[in-house]
Design an enzyme around this catalytic site. Structure first.
Site, PDB file in Angstrom:
ATOM      1  N   ARG A  20       0.975  -1.263  -0.045  1.00 42.23           N
ATOM      2  CA  ARG A  20       0.033  -0.016   0.280  1.00 42.23           C
ATOM      3  C   ARG A  20       0.908   1.341  -0.058  1.00 42.23           C
ATOM      4  O   ARG A  20       0.300   2.001  -0.676  1.00 42.23           O
ATOM      5  CB  ARG A  20      -0.702  -0.036   1.543  1.00 42.23           C
ATOM      6  CG  ARG A  20      -1.950   0.755   1.073  1.00 42.23           C
ATOM      7  CD  ARG A  20      -2.658   1.097   2.734  1.00 42.23           C
ATOM      8  NE  ARG A  20      -3.324   0.371   2.914  1.00 42.23           N
ATOM      9  CZ  ARG A  20      -4.398   0.319   3.581  1.00 42.23           C
ATOM     10  NH1 ARG A  20      -4.549   1.022   5.077  1.00 42.23           N
ATOM     11  NH2 ARG A  20      -5.444  -0.814   4.170  1.00 42.23           N
ATOM     12  N   HIS A  66      -7.924  -4.304  -7.760  1.00 46.23           N
ATOM     13  CA  HIS A  66      -7.776  -3.874  -6.408  1.00 46.23           C
ATOM     14  C   HIS A  66      -8.867  -3.549  -6.054  1.00 46.23           C
ATOM     15  O   HIS A  66      -9.599  -2.358  -5.639  1.00 46.23           O
ATOM     16  CB  HIS A  66      -7.525  -1.668  -6.930  1.00 46.23           C
ATOM     17  CG  HIS A  66      -6.966  -1.326  -5.919  1.00 46.23           C
ATOM     18  ND1 HIS A  66      -5.508  -2.155  -5.510  1.00 46.23           N
ATOM     19  CD2 HIS A  66      -7.285  -0.313  -4.951  1.00 46.23           C
ATOM     20  CE1 HIS A  66      -5.275  -1.225  -4.537  1.00 46.23           C
ATOM     21  NE2 HIS A  66      -5.779  -0.455  -4.070  1.00 46.23           N
ATOM     22  N   TYR A 111     -17.242  12.748 -14.621  1.00 45.00           N
ATOM     23  CA  TYR A 111     -17.189  14.013 -15.707  1.00 45.00           C
ATOM     24  C   TYR A 111     -16.127  14.321 -16.730  1.00 45.00           C
ATOM     25  O   TYR A 111     -15.936  14.036 -17.298  1.00 45.00           O
ATOM     26  CB  TYR A 111     -17.391  15.111 -14.784  1.00 45.00           C
ATOM     27  CG  TYR A 111     -19.169  14.641 -13.620  1.00 45.00           C
ATOM     28  CD1 TYR A 111     -19.728  15.160 -14.379  1.00 45.00           C
ATOM     29  CD2 TYR A 111     -18.813  15.418 -12.729  1.00 45.00           C
ATOM     30  CE1 TYR A 111     -21.375  15.258 -14.316  1.00 45.00           C
ATOM     31  CE2 TYR A 111     -20.238  15.058 -12.306  1.00 45.00           C
ATOM     32  CZ  TYR A 111     -21.563  14.636 -12.779  1.00 45.00           C
ATOM     33  OH  TYR A 111     -22.252  14.820 -12.124  1.00 45.00           O
TER      34      TYR A 111
END
Length: 734
Positions: A20, A66, A111
């Protein structure tokens, strides 16, 4: 339970460290970044393709590789698209991907659209060429690359930051050309020293430019130990007398700079600045204009103050903590880091060459079988037409392998022309040359390193650019002191009986004529300058100091001193002093003792002040009196029973603190019973006169007339004329 908890926490910490928070030295990516880049490549989102909705990409990432939050995954992708965050962005975004003022102001993923940048190809070009290991994804239905085969040291180029369990990483970005040059130097001369590498890599290179002002020895120390801090400073220009900031330090917001400067302007800590405005636009991404109040402002001094008090100068922590090729995290210096990455790169190139060699040899094997078929075409056609199992017959008749026989059987009729034999022989020659070249490279370490070197230089030529962050060794910025920031002008500090204070511009003010709160009245006043410290003496003999410019305006009724300082309970204020630190003042108690003190000795930053005058029990403190620079000045002391004593002020000692010497010969018993006390003191220079106030009347005694009351220090003096023995106060005129 304890064993289980320990194991669970260790497992969790290892997961956070390895999967991570920390980047891998090979490709310089964390797992989520690697999976985003790989998923985009699988979607065909190369730099040459059309942009695709970011939501589609994130959906693939979290659905296939993931399984974590979509917002966190999208934020990681946005970061890789921000040109002000990444030195060499990996994602080409279309839409609102945030701004330097607010990097997290990006639009929702439904968007925006995205694709990979040209630079990202340096991580993906060799992916399908046997260069990396593959592992099952989280549900075992797909495979994903363990690492990406980076052609350049992306770890140093884009840097990275992360917080794991018990460790963290902070790697600043660097310039591609400089890093590649250092790698090439190491390939050619493995014994290259750190100092020689630092000739190529001069320091970090931030995407937003700015100046790196850390001394070179500090930068070298960072590259040696892997730890330290780098200081960066904004770049400014002068245009028509205005200061124009054109480059900001890495991760510094222009709006934040405006807020910090505006806050200082509101607090009256920047009187030399008239205005600050942001003129940034598409053509000028950073253009913050600071307008000085006049052309007399020292711009260098002003900018030094802003560097010291705002984010225009910032320090960055450096911690080169990475996951090495052995899968373990560790802090590395510059040379070990580059050496280990070169090991990774050489291994990657070796695997690529071996993969290609295997492909070439497999093709040559097929071509050998096809050529045998063309040389015996009629026999091959007869066997295929007449035999029930032509494959086995072909293998036996022409000593072919299974692959060769299969290739012959899959050959189309259109390829049986005479011309095809020529093509096969030509392809054989080309592949044989390639095979021999691959063999030579793989069997020679020197040739292998030469190939890596040439590829690095070619990539640097194609994707490299000029350094953005200039390295300029500069001294640390110094903030302008509070007194330097304040305009020096005459002021009058007024103190009331109840300890309320205020300040007025100029020395013409009549403090007694000001309005006071009900039950309050004028106590004392002192004239000085706005840049000086005002000192207040209380009834216990403690002194407190406050900057004169910080006191409230005399337009109102002021504010209580107890809000700024902490006097003892029940203490009142005897007077106020102001002037230069070397100015001399007399402080005295009404028990008849006092001394001369330098004003600087009374200055204190402590809210509780400092003890100066030792006041006998039951006695009070007289208003402090300034001492003129005259050896012939007379100290005038008046007792409560109307006796006036004058003697040279030089007879009083100069002390930093204490009870002082006896000024007036008061009777000890009468002092204790308050039957007699020292009512007032004044110092009169030869050109001045002493004014005695009594019941609304005043009597003027010229300097020469004071000889009638002349005596020695500690005497009782002479009695004033009848009718003037009850004195209100003394004053000096002239």
């Amino acid at each position: 339970m304890r064993t289980f908890t320990e194991k669970a926490y260790l497992d969790y910490s290892m997961y956070v460290i390895l999967d991570r928070a920390l980047p891998h030295i090979g490709d310089g990516l964390k797992p989520v970044q690697r999976r985003i880049v790989y998923a985009m490549s699988e979607l065909g989102l190369s730099a040459a393709s059309k942009h695709k909705k970011s939501a589609r990409t994130i959906g693939d990432v979290i659905g296939k590789f993931h399984p974590h939050g979509d917002s966190a995954c999208y934020e990681a992708m946005v970061l890789m698209a921000q040109g002000f965050s990444y030195r060499y962005p990996l994602v080409d975004g279309q839409g609102n991907f945030g701004s330097p003022d607010d990097p997290k102001s990006f639009a929702a993923m439904r968007y925006t659209e995205s694709r990979l940048t040209r630079y990202a190809s340096l991580l993906l070009t060799e992916l399908g060429q046997g260069t990396v290991d593959w592992a099952p994804n989280f549900d075992g239905t797909l495979e994903e690359p363990v690492l990406l085969p980076a052609r350049v040291p992306n770890l140093l180029l884009n840097g990275g930051a992360g917080i794991a369990v018990g460790m963290a990483t902070d790697i600043p970005p660097h310039n591609l050309r400089e890093v590649v040059t250092a790698c090439v130097r190491l390939l050619e001369e493995p014994e290259t020293t750190l100092d020689e590498l630092c000739m190529h890599i001069k320091g970090p290179d931030f995407p937003t430019g700015a100046e790196i002002i850390s001394p070179r020895r500090e930068i070298r120390q960072i590259y040696e130990s892997g730890n330290g801090s780098i200081r960066a400073r904004a770049v400014y220009e002068i245009e028509d007398g205005d200061i124009v900031i054109t480059q900001l330090p890495y991760q510094v917001s222009g709006s934040r700079i405006q807020e910090q400067v505006a806050a200082q302007m509101q607090a009256k800590k920047l009187p030399m600045v008239e205005d600050i405005r942001d003129e940034s636009d598409h053509e000028h991404p950073t253009r913050i204009v600071i307008v000085p109040r006049s052309n007399r402002v020292d711009i260098e001094q002003l900018m030094a103050h802003l560097f010291a008090t705002t984010d225009l100068e910032r320090s960055y922590r450096v911690n080169l903590n990475v996951i090495g090729l052995d899968g373990r995290p560790r802090v590395m210096g510059l040379k070990p880091l580059l050496e280990e990455w070169l090991v990774f790169r050489i291994d990657t190139v070796t695997r690529r060459l071996n993969w290609r060699l295997a492909k070439v040899q497999a093709r040559l094997h097929i071509l050998e079988g096809l050529l045998a078929a063309y040389l015996n075409l009629d026999e091959v056609i007869r066997i295929i037409r007449q035999e029930d199992e032509p494959k086995a017959v072909l293998m036996k008749r022409f000593s072919l392998s299974d692959l060769q026989a299969e290739a012959i059987l899959e050959t189309k009729l259109r390829h049986l022309a005479k011309l095809e034999e020529m093509k096969i022989r030509g392809e054989q020659d080309e592949l044989a040359q390639e095979r021999d070249e691959l063999d030579r490279i793989l069997k020679s370490k020197a040739r292998l390193r030469k190939l890596v070197r040439e590829e690095l230089l070619a990539d640097a030529q194609q994707f490299g650019d000029e350094r953005r962050s200039r390295i300029v060794e500069r001294a640390a910025a110094q903030a302008i002191t509070e007194t330097e920031l304040v305009v020096s002008e005459p002021v009058s500090v007024v103190l009331s009986e109840r300890g309320w204070v205020r300040t007025a511009k100029g020395h013409e003010l009549d403090p007694a004529a000001l309005s006071y709160k009900t039950g309050d009245a004028f106590r004392a006043a002192a004239r000085g300058r706005s840049t000086q410290q005002a000192v207040f003496l209380d009834s216990t003999g403690r002194a407190y100091s406050l900057p004169a410019h910080s006191l409230p305006s005399a337009r109102g009724q002021g504010e209580p001193l107890s809000g700024r300082i902490d006097p003892p309970d029940g203490a009142t204020f005897a007077g106020v002093l102001i002037g230069d630190a070397d100015d001399r003042w007399i402080v005295a108690s009404d028990a008849g003792y006092g001394f001369i003190v330098r004003l600087g000795e009374l200055h204190s930053r402590n809210r509780a002040g400092k003890a100066v005058l030792k006041v006998p029990e039951g006695s009070g403190v007289l208003e402090p009196i300034p001492v003129p620079n005259s050896d012939t000045a007379l100290l005038c002391a008046l007792s409560s029973d109307g006796r006036l004593l004058t003697f040279p002020a030089t007879q009083l000692p100069e002390l930093p603190r204490g009870k002082g010497n006896k000024i007036f010969g008061l009777a000890a018993k009468k002092v204790q019973s308050r039957e007699e006390y020292l009512a007032a003191i004044a110092v009169v220079a030869p050109q001045q006169s002493l004014i005695v106030y009594s019941s609304g009347r005043k009597m003027t005694l010229k300097f020469a007339e004071l000889d009638d009351y002349r005596g020695e220090r500690a005497q009782r003096g002479a009695v004033l004329p009848r009718g003037w023995r009850k004195v209100d106060r003394l004053a000096v005129e002239g």
